[in-house]
Design a protein around this motif. Structure first.
Motif, PDB file in Angstrom:
ATOM      1  N   ASP A  47      65.235  -6.759  63.868  1.00  0.00           N
ATOM      2  CA  ASP A  47      66.273  -6.833  62.837  1.00  0.00           C
ATOM      3  C   ASP A  47      65.746  -6.492  61.449  1.00  0.00           C
ATOM      4  O   ASP A  47      66.505  -6.553  60.474  1.00  0.00           O
ATOM      5  N   LYS A  48      64.445  -6.171  61.357  1.00  0.00           N
ATOM      6  CA  LYS A  48      63.810  -5.870  60.069  1.00  0.00           C
ATOM      7  C   LYS A  48      63.986  -7.032  59.082  1.00  0.00           C
ATOM      8  O   LYS A  48      64.257  -6.837  57.897  1.00  0.00           O
ATOM      9  N   ASP A  49      63.807  -8.245  59.592  1.00  0.00           N
ATOM     10  CA  ASP A  49      63.942  -9.453  58.775  1.00  0.00           C
ATOM     11  C   ASP A  49      62.541  -9.938  58.407  1.00  0.00           C
ATOM     12  O   ASP A  49      61.914 -10.699  59.150  1.00  0.00           O
ATOM     13  N   LEU A  50      62.055  -9.498  57.260  1.00  0.00           N
ATOM     14  CA  LEU A  50      60.686  -9.807  56.854  1.00  0.00           C
ATOM     15  C   LEU A  50      60.483 -11.300  56.638  1.00  0.00           C
ATOM     16  O   LEU A  50      59.466 -11.866  57.053  1.00  0.00           O
ATOM     17  N   ALA A  51      61.423 -11.954  55.979  1.00  0.00           N
ATOM     18  CA  ALA A  51      61.264 -13.380  55.675  1.00  0.00           C
ATOM     19  C   ALA A  51      61.105 -14.196  56.957  1.00  0.00           C
ATOM     20  O   ALA A  51      60.221 -15.060  57.054  1.00  0.00           O
ATOM     21  N   ALA A 103      63.387  -5.141  53.081  1.00  0.00           N
ATOM     22  CA  ALA A 103      63.204  -6.296  52.195  1.00  0.00           C
ATOM     23  C   ALA A 103      63.631  -5.946  50.772  1.00  0.00           C
ATOM     24  O   ALA A 103      63.238  -4.915  50.230  1.00  0.00           O
ATOM     25  N   ASP A 104      64.438  -6.812  50.188  1.00  0.00           N
ATOM     26  CA  ASP A 104      64.861  -6.616  48.802  1.00  0.00           C
ATOM     27  C   ASP A 104      63.852  -7.205  47.820  1.00  0.00           C
ATOM     28  O   ASP A 104      63.748  -6.742  46.687  1.00  0.00           O
ATOM     29  N   ASP A 105      63.129  -8.219  48.255  1.00  0.00           N
ATOM     30  CA  ASP A 105      62.157  -8.891  47.401  1.00  0.00           C
ATOM     31  C   ASP A 105      60.774  -8.281  47.637  1.00  0.00           C
ATOM     32  O   ASP A 105      60.156  -8.494  48.677  1.00  0.00           O
ATOM     33  N   MET A 106      60.292  -7.517  46.663  1.00  0.00           N
ATOM     34  CA  MET A 106      58.993  -6.870  46.823  1.00  0.00           C
ATOM     35  C   MET A 106      57.847  -7.881  46.818  1.00  0.00           C
ATOM     36  O   MET A 106      56.773  -7.607  47.342  1.00  0.00           O
ATOM     37  N   ARG A 107      58.069  -9.042  46.241  1.00  0.00           N
ATOM     38  CA  ARG A 107      57.030 -10.074  46.287  1.00  0.00           C
ATOM     39  C   ARG A 107      56.822 -10.555  47.725  1.00  0.00           C
ATOM     40  O   ARG A 107      55.710 -10.925  48.106  1.00  0.00           O
ATOM     41  N   ILE A 242      52.897  -1.298  50.338  1.00  0.00           N
ATOM     42  CA  ILE A 242      53.831  -0.210  50.640  1.00  0.00           C
ATOM     43  C   ILE A 242      55.023  -0.782  51.391  1.00  0.00           C
ATOM     44  O   ILE A 242      54.865  -1.424  52.434  1.00  0.00           O
ATOM     45  N   ARG A 243      56.191  -0.551  50.853  1.00  0.00           N
ATOM     46  CA  ARG A 243      57.408  -1.024  51.507  1.00  0.00           C
ATOM     47  C   ARG A 243      57.768  -0.138  52.693  1.00  0.00           C
ATOM     48  O   ARG A 243      58.219  -0.621  53.727  1.00  0.00           O
ATOM     49  N   GLY A 244      57.573   1.161  52.538  1.00  0.00           N
ATOM     50  CA  GLY A 244      57.875   2.070  53.632  1.00  0.00           C
ATOM     51  C   GLY A 244      57.778   3.514  53.191  1.00  0.00           C
ATOM     52  O   GLY A 244      57.680   3.819  51.996  1.00  0.00           O
ATOM     53  N   VAL A 245      57.779   4.406  54.166  1.00  0.00           N
ATOM     54  CA  VAL A 245      57.770   5.847  53.923  1.00  0.00           C
ATOM     55  C   VAL A 245      59.060   6.412  54.508  1.00  0.00           C
ATOM     56  O   VAL A 245      59.311   6.272  55.706  1.00  0.00           O
ATOM     57  N   ILE A 246      59.863   7.023  53.668  1.00  0.00           N
ATOM     58  CA  ILE A 246      61.146   7.579  54.099  1.00  0.00           C
ATOM     59  C   ILE A 246      61.017   9.094  54.136  1.00  0.00           C
ATOM     60  O   ILE A 246      60.763   9.728  53.102  1.00  0.00           O
ATOM     61  N   LEU A 247      61.170   9.665  55.313  1.00  0.00           N
ATOM     62  CA  LEU A 247      61.012  11.106  55.495  1.00  0.00           C
ATOM     63  C   LEU A 247      62.336  11.816  55.735  1.00  0.00           C
ATOM     64  O   LEU A 247      62.386  13.045  55.685  1.00  0.00           O
ATOM     65  N   ASP A 248      63.377  11.065  56.008  1.00  0.00           N
ATOM     66  CA  ASP A 248      64.697  11.648  56.238  1.00  0.00           C
ATOM     67  C   ASP A 248      65.432  11.758  54.902  1.00  0.00           C
ATOM     68  O   ASP A 248      65.672  10.739  54.240  1.00  0.00           O
ATOM     69  N   PRO A 249      65.791  12.972  54.460  1.00  0.00           N
ATOM     70  CA  PRO A 249      66.460  13.125  53.158  1.00  0.00           C
ATOM     71  C   PRO A 249      67.763  12.346  53.042  1.00  0.00           C
ATOM     72  O   PRO A 249      68.085  11.828  51.967  1.00  0.00           O
ATOM     73  N   PHE A 265      56.226   1.913  46.977  1.00  0.00           N
ATOM     74  CA  PHE A 265      55.119   0.985  46.804  1.00  0.00           C
ATOM     75  C   PHE A 265      55.413   0.081  45.618  1.00  0.00           C
ATOM     76  O   PHE A 265      56.325   0.332  44.833  1.00  0.00           O
ATOM     77  N   TRP A 266      54.611  -0.973  45.500  1.00  0.00           N
ATOM     78  CA  TRP A 266      54.870  -1.993  44.479  1.00  0.00           C
ATOM     79  C   TRP A 266      53.571  -2.391  43.811  1.00  0.00           C
ATOM     80  O   TRP A 266      52.551  -2.594  44.480  1.00  0.00           O
ATOM     81  N   ASP A 267      53.618  -2.471  42.489  1.00  0.00           N
ATOM     82  CA  ASP A 267      52.470  -2.932  41.713  1.00  0.00           C
ATOM     83  C   ASP A 267      52.906  -4.187  40.965  1.00  0.00           C
ATOM     84  O   ASP A 267      53.687  -4.113  40.011  1.00  0.00           O
TER      85      ASP A 267
END
Length: 381
Positions: A47-51, A103-107, A242-249, A265-267
């Motif tokens: 379900d891509k539920d990171l939390a 994930a909406d929360d990058m933290r 890195i949150r993800g790599v999106i290759l599909d336009p 990505f997040w800094d």
């Protein structure tokens, strides 16, 4: 008078200790229960539920610590998990990275990387965080050519139709149109429709439809992979989750990503400083190095960069947030310095970059791509 008597058997039963097998059975019950609950983790990953996935892994870690031997007692079992290419003990932990994209929360994304790094899975994450190549900060086109062997123009995105393969495509297209017109075949009405559709796509869809068609052409798609793998590897080495790599336009457009593909990505330091209304040189430099890594990757592999125009636009927008804003000359110098840092970083880790490109080309998930990077880095160290 009633008398009581004790048989040897009853005395033995009442005074004997609890069998060790029963104690062990009770100790293993929570672990057996936890193993049965792995379906919860599988559902969270699907379900891509990171939390939820991260919460489950942390609960499993706490359970392992509770059931591990006391430090005061010797044990042949090491309770600390360390990663090696052939390690299979907790491979499911890697899959938590595949839940980061939604994930909406990058933290929270940062917490996932910290968790895996603490577990020993990401030994090279952030290993170049504090590495900056010695040398002048004033990187002129001459210095850039001396360091890379490439003209400065080769390390900047091309304008479509002016250079590289796009110019050849444009010349071939115009030549074909001229030939058809010379043969009495009037395609101008059809051409007008095509140009109108292309304009609508560029204005309202960010060119995603044209990019989707272009991705069918293998050389173009591979160049996109090389570009995004450059961002991915550099962000990883610089310690940016890195949150993800999106290759599909089309997916990139739906996620609000400018351009035909993107690596998110997040800094944390950069975000915190921007929230405070300031930006240190260290955070800005690290961000720029990751930002220009796609251009550097193309230049390293192909000898010139074609993509990266949106990276440059994002760079300019960040420069305007500085107080005082950078001048045009300062922006150009910062861009050359950043792309030089990225170029050398990728050159030092060329095998890891190749591994990332190959994994992305095979359609692997983020967790597997990062595993391939780690394996390449460990094998070359």
């Amino acid at each position: 008078m009633a008398s009581s008597c004790f048989s040897p058997l009853s005395l033995a039963l009442s005074s004997s200790p609890i069998p060790k097998s029963s104690v062990k059975r009770r100790q293993w019950k929570p672990i057996i229960k936890a193993l049965k609950e792995w379906r919860e983790y599988e559902d969270a990953v699907r379900d891509k539920d990171l939390a939820r996935a991260l919460r489950f892994l942390k609960s499993m870690e706490a359970l392992q610590l509770q059931s591990s031997p006391s430090p005061s007692r010797p044990s042949s079992v090491n309770s600390v998990t360390t990663y090696s290419p052939g390690f299979a003990g907790s491979e499911r932990d890697w899959e938590v990275l595949d839940t980061c994209l939604n994930a909406d929360d990058m933290r929270l994304v940062g917490s996932a990387y910290s968790f895996l790094q603490d577990r020993g899975f990401l030994p090279n994450f952030g290993k170049c965080k504090n590495i900056v190549i010695d040398g002048t900060r004033n990187v002129t086109p001459t210095v850039l050519k001396k360091s890379t062997g490439l003209e400065a123009s080769k390390l900047s995105p091309e304008k479509w139709g002016l250079s590289g393969s796009s110019r050849a495509v444009l010349i071939a297209f115009l030549g074909g149109v001229s030939f058809l017109l010379s043969q009495g075949i009037d395609i101008r009405p059809n051409l007008a429709v095509i140009l109108t559709l292309a304009t609508v796509d560029a204005i309202f869809l960010g060119g995603s439809c044209l990019a989707q068609i272009s991705c069918i052409w293998p050389p173009y798609r591979r160049r996109v992979l090389v570009h995004e793998a450059g961002h991915l590897l550099t962000a990883y080495l610089m310690g940016c989750p890195i949150r993800g790599v999106i290759l599909d336009p089309i997916v990139a457009m739906q996620m609000g990503i400018q351009g035909q593909a993107g690596t998110q990505f997040w800094d944390e330091k950069l975000e915190n400083e921007l929230a405070e209304g300031r930006l240190s040189g260290t955070a800005f430099d690290r961000y720029c190095i990751v930002l220009f890594a796609g251009i550097a990757a193309e230049a390293l592999v192909y000898g010139e960069a074609e993509g990266g125009e949106n990276d440059e636009n994002l760079f300019r927008s960040i420069c305007l947030l500085l107080q005082p804003p950078l001048s045009v000359a300062e922006m150009s110098n910062q861009a050359r310095w950043s792309v030089l840092q990225s170029y050398n970083l990728l050159k030092w880790h060329k095998q890891a970059h190749k591994a990332a490109v190959k994994a992305l080309e095979s359609g692997h998930s983020l967790s597997i791509v990062i595993r391939r990077i780690e394996e390449a880095l460990l094998s070359s160290s």
